[in-house]
Write an enzyme that holds these catalytic residues in place. Structure first.
Site, PDB file in Angstrom:
ATOM      1  N   ALA A   1     -13.024 -38.258 -32.161  1.00 12.73           N
ATOM      2  CA  ALA A   1     -12.873 -36.952 -31.522  1.00 12.73           C
ATOM      3  C   ALA A   1     -13.657 -35.912 -32.311  1.00 12.73           C
ATOM      4  O   ALA A   1     -13.395 -35.677 -33.495  1.00 12.73           O
ATOM      5  CB  ALA A   1     -11.397 -36.574 -31.441  1.00 12.73           C
TER       6      ALA A   1
ATOM      7  N   LEU B   1      -2.122 -51.091 -27.933  1.00 14.53           N
ATOM      8  CA  LEU B   1      -1.492 -52.319 -28.447  1.00 14.53           C
ATOM      9  C   LEU B   1      -2.083 -53.576 -27.816  1.00 14.53           C
ATOM     10  O   LEU B   1      -1.375 -54.517 -27.494  1.00 14.53           O
ATOM     11  CB  LEU B   1       0.024 -52.275 -28.261  1.00 14.53           C
ATOM     12  CG  LEU B   1       0.788 -51.461 -29.317  1.00 14.53           C
ATOM     13  CD1 LEU B   1       2.293 -51.535 -29.062  1.00 14.53           C
ATOM     14  CD2 LEU B   1       0.471 -51.951 -30.720  1.00 14.53           C
TER      15      LEU B   1
ATOM     16  N   TYR C   1      -4.191 -32.713 -26.281  1.00 10.46           N
ATOM     17  CA  TYR C   1      -5.175 -31.739 -26.723  1.00 10.46           C
ATOM     18  C   TYR C   1      -5.546 -30.800 -25.565  1.00 10.46           C
ATOM     19  O   TYR C   1      -4.960 -30.863 -24.494  1.00 10.46           O
ATOM     20  CB  TYR C   1      -6.369 -32.457 -27.351  1.00 10.46           C
ATOM     21  CG  TYR C   1      -5.954 -33.260 -28.567  1.00 10.46           C
ATOM     22  CD1 TYR C   1      -5.250 -32.661 -29.608  1.00 10.46           C
ATOM     23  CD2 TYR C   1      -6.204 -34.622 -28.660  1.00 10.46           C
ATOM     24  CE1 TYR C   1      -4.824 -33.385 -30.717  1.00 10.46           C
ATOM     25  CE2 TYR C   1      -5.786 -35.364 -29.768  1.00 10.46           C
ATOM     26  CZ  TYR C   1      -5.088 -34.727 -30.788  1.00 10.46           C
ATOM     27  OH  TYR C   1      -4.659 -35.454 -31.875  1.00 10.46           O
TER      28      TYR C   1
ATOM     29  N   ARG D   1      -6.873 -49.406 -33.715  1.00 11.49           N
ATOM     30  CA  ARG D   1      -6.282 -49.826 -34.986  1.00 11.49           C
ATOM     31  C   ARG D   1      -6.502 -51.309 -35.255  1.00 11.49           C
ATOM     32  O   ARG D   1      -6.630 -51.720 -36.417  1.00 11.49           O
ATOM     33  CB  ARG D   1      -4.787 -49.491 -34.992  1.00 11.49           C
ATOM     34  CG  ARG D   1      -4.541 -47.991 -34.910  1.00 11.49           C
ATOM     35  CD  ARG D   1      -3.074 -47.645 -34.827  1.00 11.49           C
ATOM     36  NE  ARG D   1      -2.912 -46.370 -34.156  1.00 11.49           N
ATOM     37  CZ  ARG D   1      -1.778 -45.687 -34.130  1.00 11.49           C
ATOM     38  NH1 ARG D   1      -0.698 -46.166 -34.732  1.00 11.49           N
ATOM     39  NH2 ARG D   1      -1.703 -44.527 -33.511  1.00 11.49           N
TER      40      ARG D   1
ATOM     41  N   CYS E   1     -10.039 -40.863 -35.364  1.00 12.17           N
ATOM     42  CA  CYS E   1     -10.233 -39.803 -36.349  1.00 12.17           C
ATOM     43  C   CYS E   1     -10.107 -40.362 -37.760  1.00 12.17           C
ATOM     44  O   CYS E   1      -9.214 -41.159 -38.055  1.00 12.17           O
ATOM     45  CB  CYS E   1      -9.211 -38.690 -36.137  1.00 12.17           C
ATOM     46  SG  CYS E   1      -9.480 -37.730 -34.639  1.00 12.17           S
TER      47      CYS E   1
ATOM     48  N   ARG F   1     -11.454 -39.431 -21.073  1.00  9.79           N
ATOM     49  CA  ARG F   1     -10.234 -40.101 -21.525  1.00  9.79           C
ATOM     50  C   ARG F   1      -9.045 -39.266 -21.088  1.00  9.79           C
ATOM     51  O   ARG F   1      -9.022 -38.043 -21.282  1.00  9.79           O
ATOM     52  CB  ARG F   1     -10.222 -40.271 -23.047  1.00  9.79           C
ATOM     53  CG  ARG F   1      -9.073 -41.191 -23.510  1.00  9.79           C
ATOM     54  CD  ARG F   1      -9.167 -41.524 -24.979  1.00  9.79           C
ATOM     55  NE  ARG F   1      -8.309 -42.655 -25.311  1.00  9.79           N
ATOM     56  CZ  ARG F   1      -8.177 -43.167 -26.527  1.00  9.79           C
ATOM     57  NH1 ARG F   1      -8.854 -42.655 -27.533  1.00  9.79           N
ATOM     58  NH2 ARG F   1      -7.378 -44.193 -26.737  1.00  9.79           N
TER      59      ARG F   1
ATOM     60  N   PRO G   1     -12.533 -44.227 -30.080  1.00 10.60           N
ATOM     61  CA  PRO G   1     -12.673 -43.195 -31.120  1.00 10.60           C
ATOM     62  C   PRO G   1     -11.435 -43.124 -31.996  1.00 10.60           C
ATOM     63  O   PRO G   1     -10.313 -43.161 -31.500  1.00 10.60           O
ATOM     64  CB  PRO G   1     -12.863 -41.903 -30.308  1.00 10.60           C
ATOM     65  CG  PRO G   1     -12.303 -42.203 -28.954  1.00 10.60           C
ATOM     66  CD  PRO G   1     -12.515 -43.660 -28.721  1.00 10.60           C
TER      67      PRO G   1
ATOM     68  N   GLN H   1     -17.017 -38.852 -28.514  1.00  9.55           N
ATOM     69  CA  GLN H   1     -15.924 -38.191 -27.804  1.00  9.55           C
ATOM     70  C   GLN H   1     -15.925 -36.714 -28.190  1.00  9.55           C
ATOM     71  O   GLN H   1     -15.747 -36.376 -29.363  1.00  9.55           O
ATOM     72  CB  GLN H   1     -14.581 -38.824 -28.155  1.00  9.55           C
ATOM     73  CG  GLN H   1     -13.411 -38.234 -27.356  1.00  9.55           C
ATOM     74  CD  GLN H   1     -12.075 -38.759 -27.834  1.00  9.55           C
ATOM     75  OE1 GLN H   1     -11.629 -38.420 -28.926  1.00  9.55           O
ATOM     76  NE2 GLN H   1     -11.423 -39.585 -27.018  1.00  9.55           N
TER      77      GLN H   1
END
Length: 372
Positions: free
Chosen positions: A59, A304, A185, A327, A27, A233, A25, A102
């Site tokens: 999310a 990564l 969160y 990413r 954002c 998660r 996920p 999510q």
């Protein structure tokens, strides 16, 4: 038959995936009043034709004040549900990739500005801000507004909000729900002693700090169809002295597994502003390895992971069961295609794109994601 672990099939609960590449996920900060926009149709539609085994919607807040920012997606009212249905209908017309969501709540890290506008928290008197809630009246930064500590009524409202959002996810026929218990969160805030200073049954001991996140898991599990996966998660460590750590994460993973959790996605960090992360390729994989060694449910590694051989090695060595990319998928939305080409594997592609198959990869595409 696949010759690599990365492109071998895997099951999470009753859900069968064609390969072990998960789009994590991410954002997009492009919703209006919690409602998905055309950007989400473009963004998710592209990733749904990437050849990955599974796609996760960003999310998604279970209440308006649970959004990380005013641009975040929500699933807390009929308008949010209708907007998401429109996006999903558009994607499903052209892709059969399993899609999950999510669900989460940002807690004290909510009410933030969009990241490309600085990302700092907006005060409650700002037109795009609101009062935040948290386990305790402890802000993420000294400069942030002090959140309201949740009382018993507030906890009850959140349980209902997670149940209602899960019911909406079920109506949307989403393949799985992932509960966001990571990155500082709300649920992570309950888990960490750095943010949870409560003196009631939800604070203090590890058992107490795990109580509300486990209640939310049980709530979501009960509200989602049996057989469809519910996963979590987690952040395996706060990367800060006195914070949540990998030993506590393993204990939490055991508790989740006992309650029927279908998989655990192991990340780290996000709770402490002064975190000190030893960042680099595979920097979170040792945490996934520790959880996998202590549990039986599938473990998803992230962080990564950008190279094809790197992803394969994580699976072959048994450090994780699936690989999540985020990413890397934004930078290269065809990452799974290119990984399949690298390993001589076959991957699904839309019929409209079959002619793009390079001549040196004669068996790359199977066309299974073709127009319906």
């Amino acid at each position: 038959m696949s010759g690599t672990k990365l492109f071998s099939p895997v099951s999470i609960g009753d859900l069968s995936l064609s390969n072990r590449i998960v789009i994590a996920p991410m954002c997009q900060y492009s919703a209006q009043d919690g409602q998905m926009s055309d950007w989400h149709l473009i963004h998710l539609g592209t990733l749904a034709n990437s050849g990955a085994g599974f796609l996760t919607i960003e999310a998604t807040a279970v209440t308006p004040e649970g959004r990380i920012s005013y641009g975040d997606v929500g699933l807390y009212d009929d308008a949010c549900e209708a907007a998401m249905r429109r996006v999903l209908d558009g994607i499903r017309r052209w892709s059969d990739m399993p899609i999950g969501i999510q669900l989460g709540h940002a807690g004290r890290k909510a009410s933030s500005e969009l990241p490309w506008k600085g990302g700092s928290q907006l005060p409650p008197d700002n037109a795009n801000g609101w009062k935040t809630v948290a386990p305790s009246a402890v802000p993420f930064k000294d400069s942030y507004d002090v959140p309201t500590a949740l009382d018993s009524d507030g906890l009850a409202r959140l349980r209902k909000a997670f149940a209602d959002a899960t019911a909406r996810a079920a109506r949307l026929d989403l393949a799985a729900v992932q509960i966001h218990g990571a990155h500082g969160y709300l649920l992570h805030q309950f888990l960490s002693p750095l943010s949870n200073k409560r003196t009631d049954a939800y604070g203090g001991s590890l058992e107490n700090r795990m109580r509300f996140p486990l209640e939310i898991f049980e709530t979501v599990r009960a509200a989602f169809p049996a057989g469809k996966p519910v996963t979590m998660r987690v952040s395996a460590t706060d990367w800060a002295e006195g914070g949540w750590n990998i030993e506590e994460t393993v204990a939490f993973a055991h508790a989740l597994e006992e309650r029927g959790c279908d998989a655990i996605h192991v990340s780290s960090g996000g709770l402490a502003f002064n975190q000190e992360i030893a960042i680099g390729p595979n920097y979170q994989v040792p945490f996934a390895r520790a959880v996998k060694a202590a549990t039986h449910m599938p473990v998803i590694a992230v962080g990564l992971i950008t190279e094809f051989e790197q992803a394969e090695a994580i699976l072959v060595t048994g450090d994780a069961d699936l690989i999540a990319i985020a990413r890397a998928a934004l930078y290269d939305p065809r990452w799974p295609w290119h990984a399949a080409a690298h390993f001589g594997e076959t991957v699904s592609a839309p019929s409209q794109y079959l002619r793009s198959q390079p001549r040196q990869y004669r068996t790359l595409f199977d066309g299974n994601a073709s127009q319906k």
